[in-house]
Design an enzyme around this catalytic site. Structure first.
Site, PDB file in Angstrom:
ATOM      1  N   HIS A 167       0.963  -1.173   0.080  1.00  0.00           N
ATOM      2  CA  HIS A 167       0.114  -0.057   0.047  1.00  0.00           C
ATOM      3  C   HIS A 167       0.936   1.213   0.159  1.00  0.00           C
ATOM      4  CE1 HIS A 167      -4.219  -1.704   1.115  1.00  0.00           C
ATOM      5  NE2 HIS A 167      -3.543  -2.706   1.219  1.00  0.00           N
TER       6      HIS A 167
ATOM      7  N   TYR B  68       6.054   2.430   7.085  1.00  0.00           N
ATOM      8  CA  TYR B  68       5.590   1.896   7.985  1.00  0.00           C
ATOM      9  C   TYR B  68       4.874   0.524   7.673  1.00  0.00           C
ATOM     10  CZ  TYR B  68       0.813   3.651   7.577  1.00  0.00           C
ATOM     11  OH  TYR B  68      -0.508   3.893   7.044  1.00  0.00           O
TER      12      TYR B  68
ATOM     13  N   PHE C 187       2.528  -3.704   4.054  1.00  0.00           N
ATOM     14  CA  PHE C 187       3.908  -2.712   3.913  1.00  0.00           C
ATOM     15  C   PHE C 187       3.455  -1.433   3.252  1.00  0.00           C
ATOM     16  CE2 PHE C 187       7.634  -1.022   2.046  1.00  0.00           C
ATOM     17  CZ  PHE C 187       8.598  -1.429   3.218  1.00  0.00           C
ATOM     18  N   GLU C 188       3.647  -0.089   3.737  1.00  0.00           N
ATOM     19  CA  GLU C 188       3.029   1.123   3.645  1.00  0.00           C
ATOM     20  C   GLU C 188       4.259   1.923   3.100  1.00  0.00           C
ATOM     21  OE1 GLU C 188       0.036   2.408   3.382  1.00  0.00           O
ATOM     22  OE2 GLU C 188      -1.491   1.184   4.574  1.00  0.00           O
ATOM     23  N   THR C 189       4.178   2.504   1.798  1.00  0.00           N
ATOM     24  CA  THR C 189       5.188   3.639   1.677  1.00  0.00           C
ATOM     25  C   THR C 189       4.394   5.055   1.576  1.00  0.00           C
ATOM     26  OG1 THR C 189       4.650   3.313  -0.856  1.00  0.00           O
ATOM     27  CG2 THR C 189       6.551   2.141   0.119  1.00  0.00           C
TER      28      THR C 189
END
Length: 264
Positions: A154, A163, A228-230
């Site tokens: 995501h 995060y 997993f977030e960018t």
């Protein structure tokens, strides 16, 4: 009278070169998942399966998903790059069977929108008896494959750093932490104490929203699950590189730690 939907993007432009790679690589197969839209039209979600080196009977099955929010392009692009990368570096997937779903929200992707055709957030609809066709077909995939691991990619437009959410397998923290560190070569990590209204510790959140894409409630063995977030507003190429770095470490660390878990 409602205005016609404007399709601003072409899904075939994404899938066509990947389909060609699948035709040329015996380890890679194109297995797009067909379903009926709410209007009765035949549609499909792209799906690629890569069987890494090693004894396939003992392979760990990992599903990697992106594009559940149709306007989050970095994860979509990362899975496309991953398909190409695996063709050149199959050892990256040794011991794995990888199920790759680059676009989980077909309508959202085509219209460059976060939402489904009905204006819903598909990532709040899972395992609730949803009638959203994409959710139902993805639930069928999750039920049929019973993954050992699930990774959802995501990008968050309210965060200035990387995060991740963790859920399930006791070794997940030992997989996500080094993944965030590796991705940190491309983008900063979010060290806020609260992220997305959840308590966070060095960019790791151990809670989560209800209805997200996750393993079936009836699955006895709970897989490792990582979201997993960018940071969505960061440079697009750096986001893609961060996703790829994280995936590489997740695969490396989980395979090692699953066999040595008793020593942790």
């Amino acid at each position: 009278m409602t205005n016609p939907v404007s399709f601003t993007r072409d899904l075939e432009k994404l899938t066509a070169p990947l389909d060609v790679l699948a035709e040329r690589n015996e380890r890679l197969s194109s297995e797009h998942v067909s379903y009926l839209s709410k209007h009765g039209a035949l549609a499909s979600l792209p799906k690629y399966v890569f069987s890494g080196p090693g004894d396939r009977r003992s392979h760990l099955k990992v599903g990697i998903f992106a594009g559940i929010h149709g306007d989050e392009d970095s994860g979509v692009e990362a899975i496309g790059r991953l398909v190409e990368l695996l063709g050149r570096q199959p050892e990256m997937a040794r011991g794995y069977e990888l199920f790759l779903y680059p676009v989980c929200n077909r309508h959202g992707y085509l219209t460059n929108s976060r939402w489904s055709e009905d204006g819903l957030d598909l990532n709040r609809e899972f395992w609730k008896g949803s009638i959203e066709p994409e959710v139902r077909v993805l639930e069928q995939e999750l039920e049929a494959n019973r993954f050992d691991g699930i990774v959802a990619l995501h990008s968050d437009d309210t965060s200035e750093g990387l995060y991740g959410f963790v859920k399930g397998h006791e070794l997940t923290r030992y997989v996500l932490e080094p993944a965030l560190e590796a991705a940190g070569m491309f983008l900063p990590r979010n060290f806020d104490k609260s992220i997305d209204n959840f308590e966070a510790n060095n960019g790791i959140i151990e809670q989560g929203y209800e209805g997200i894409l996750t393993a079936p409630p009836t699955q006895k063995f709970r897989p490792f699950e990582i979201v997993f977030e960018t940071p969505h507003l960061a440079d697009a190429e750096r986001q893609v590189q961060a996703h790829l770095a994280a995936i590489a470490v997740i695969l490396e660390r989980f395979k090692v730690l699953i066999s040595e878990g008793q020593n942790i």
